[in-house]
Design a protein around this motif. Structure first.
Motif, mmCIF file in Angstrom:
data_model
loop_
_atom_site.group_PDB
_atom_site.id
_atom_site.type_symbol
_atom_site.label_atom_id
_atom_site.label_comp_id
_atom_site.label_asym_id
_atom_site.label_seq_id
_atom_site.Cartn_x
_atom_site.Cartn_y
_atom_site.Cartn_z
ATOM 1 N N ASP A 114 32.783 -3.804 31.736
ATOM 2 C CA ASP A 114 34.137 -3.951 31.188
ATOM 3 C C ASP A 114 35.016 -2.768 31.574
ATOM 4 N N ASP A 425 42.838 -11.392 35.251
ATOM 5 C CA ASP A 425 43.534 -11.807 34.039
ATOM 6 C C ASP A 425 43.872 -10.563 33.224
ATOM 7 N N GLN A 427 45.874 -10.123 30.637
ATOM 8 C CA GLN A 427 45.864 -10.293 29.177
ATOM 9 C C GLN A 427 44.431 -10.273 28.635
ATOM 10 N N GLU A 428 43.509 -10.862 29.358
ATOM 11 C CA GLU A 428 42.117 -10.823 28.930
ATOM 12 C C GLU A 428 41.572 -9.396 28.969
ATOM 13 N N LYS A 430 43.300 -6.720 28.414
ATOM 14 C CA LYS A 430 43.869 -6.032 27.245
ATOM 15 C C LYS A 430 43.128 -6.408 25.971
ATOM 16 N N ARG A 431 42.776 -7.677 25.837
ATOM 17 C CA ARG A 431 42.022 -8.101 24.652
ATOM 18 C C ARG A 431 40.648 -7.431 24.624
ATOM 19 N N MET A 432 40.001 -7.361 25.770
ATOM 20 C CA MET A 432 38.700 -6.712 25.845
ATOM 21 C C MET A 432 38.799 -5.247 25.467
ATOM 22 N N ALA A 434 40.988 -3.725 23.625
ATOM 23 C CA ALA A 434 41.254 -3.569 22.194
ATOM 24 C C ALA A 434 39.981 -3.778 21.382
ATOM 25 N N ALA A 435 39.165 -4.743 21.749
ATOM 26 C CA ALA A 435 37.913 -4.994 21.033
ATOM 27 C C ALA A 435 36.959 -3.819 21.198
ATOM 28 N N ARG A 438 38.090 -0.945 18.954
ATOM 29 C CA ARG A 438 37.761 -1.134 17.541
ATOM 30 C C ARG A 438 36.290 -0.820 17.284
#
Length: 450
Positions: A114, A425, A427-428, A430-432, A434-435, A438
């Motif tokens: 990632d 991708d 946006q994908e 960015k989601r990764m 952020a996860a 966290r």
């Protein structure tokens, strides 16, 4: 085919300026290059190019400069997920109290994949087409490199103590050999040994490294003389400076890539001159960690080849080579006290031709020359911050920002078109990210609560 008949190419790129970065070619106005079967043809004046080729497609770039894809000669791509995790700390505090504990808690092949994917997207977006990576789980990084189509030198992480990748130095060498067998035919991946630093690799391991290098015929990339404390520790423990230890271990030659080198005295200069090692300069990371200053201009005067690297996003905190070039040029002037030190074209060479040479790729990439692999980028200089353009190299090094990179090709394949990444991708990603943030934050909070 008659000698004067045009030949077929997939793409003809006509640009306002072409910067071949070849020593025998200056900046060329109103020139073109062609891509055929992943390789470059040209450059030629545009009128001649139109006579020489039948292009399936013509790309006209009226306000752009074409130049070789940038070479980031030192990076830790998987660490991109640690961007901003532990800032404003000296190197050993940063490593011992924050980075290494975080790696022990989080590093696995999925994390490295990632982080590498995020890093590659950032690098392609900002014009890097080749990078040298030194991080854990290089097998996972190799998979992502294959998916994204960037060019890379993977430096396998070798260190005397256990890591999430290998139990010890010997295990790391065995895993390196297995990775060489796996990647030996990959068109975009080269392998190198990546021993961490002299202070984490003992004399016995250095001997084993020399034997493995002779057997596998790989280059070596290593952090060397990054801080004054490293040098002082070596003098206390070994009675000699780290570079001298490496020299006496028989490791220094033209395929040895010494990263950082902020602490250099006359003895070091003599060894560098004798062995012809490659230097990789990481100015922003060195500044941020207060590690010191590489005497770039003094080394250039000796004829030493110097590449440019960002280091990892955890200590920079970006992978933007244009930002790195500007910093390198300004820092060289400040350190040397000479405003003429490291001029714009020499800075661009560090990030292209000289970087490729340092990684052993100088006959394949780093220049816009006929027959070279089609790793190239276009930058749009028609922005307020780069107007007017008296000298394209000056505009690129001192005024441009990486958002002006409009097109990127690796081996002739488009990776960025009109500023938009191909086949990634965003946006994908960015989601990764952020996860992952966290999860790391939760682990840190648990540790602080105990």
């Amino acid at each position: 085919m008659p000698p004067d008949a045009p030949f077929d190419v997939e793409l003809l790129i006509e640009a306002r300026w072409v910067l071949p970065m070849s020593e025998d070619l200056p900046t060329l106005a109103d020139h073109a290059v062609a891509i055929r079967a992943g390789r470059l043809l040209g450059p030629w004046p545009i009128a001649i190019a139109r006579q020489r080729v039948n292009a399936q497609r013509v790309l006209r770039l009226d306000h752009h400069a074409l130049l070789p894809g940038l070479v980031n000669a030192h990076n830790h791509a998987g660490m991109s997920l640690m961007r901003g995790f532990a800032d404003d700390l000296p190197l050993m505090t940063w490593l011992n109290e924050h980075i290494w504990p975080a790696e022990a808690a989080h590093i696995n092949p999925g994390f490295v994949a990632d982080g590498t994917r995020l890093a590659i997207a950032e690098m392609l977006r900002s014009g890097t087409t080749t990078f040298a990576d030194m991080y854990l789980a290089p097998e996972a990084a190799a998979d992502v490199i294959g998916e994204t189509g960037i060019r890379s030198q993977l430096c396998t992480p070798l260190i005397d103590f256990p890591t999430p990748w290998a139990e010890d130095f010997g295990t790391g060498l065995a895993r390196t050999e297995a990775l060489v067998a796996r990647c030996q035919d990959h068109p975009l991946i080269g392998l190198a040994f990546g021993p961490h630093a002299p202070y984490t690799v003992g004399d016995d391991s250095l001997k084993r490294l020399r034997e493995a290098r002779e057997r596998l015929d790989l280059p070596i990339q290593m952090h060397v003389h990054e801080t004054a404390d490293e040098v002082e520790q070596s003098l206390r423990e070994h009675g000699k400076r780290p570079l001298r230890r490496l020299f006496e271990a028989g490791l220094l030659d033209a395929r040895f890539q010494a990263v950082h080198m902020t602490q250099i005295d006359d003895e070091d200069l003599a060894i560098i001159a004798e062995t012809g090692i490659q230097l990789v300069h990481c100015p922003q990371s060195n500044l941020k960690l207060a590690s010191g200053f590489c005497p770039v201009e003094r080394l250039r005067a000796m004829g030493v080849n110097i590449a440019l690297g960002t280091d990892g996003a955890a200590s920079n905190n970006d992978l933007d080579m244009f930002d790195e070039m500007r910093c390198a040029a300004l820092l060289a002037k400040g350190v040397s006290g000479d405003a003429a030190a490291l001029p714009a074209m020499a800075t661009l060479a560090m990030a292209t031709r000289d970087g490729a040479h340092a990684l052993g790729l100088g006959k394949r990439v780093g220049q816009l020359r006929e027959g070279y692999e089609a790793d190239l980028i276009a930058v749009d200089l028609d922005e307020l911050n780069t107007q007017p353009v008296h000298h394209p190299a000056s505009a690129i090094v001192y005024a441009m920002n990486s958002r002006q990179v409009s097109h990127v090709w690796v081996a002739g394949r488009p990776k960025l078109v009109e500023g938009e990444l191909c086949d990634i991708d965003v946006q994908e990603l960015k989601r990764m990210a952020a996860a992952r943030q966290r999860a790391m934050s939760h682990t840190r909070q648990q540790g602080e609560a105990q």
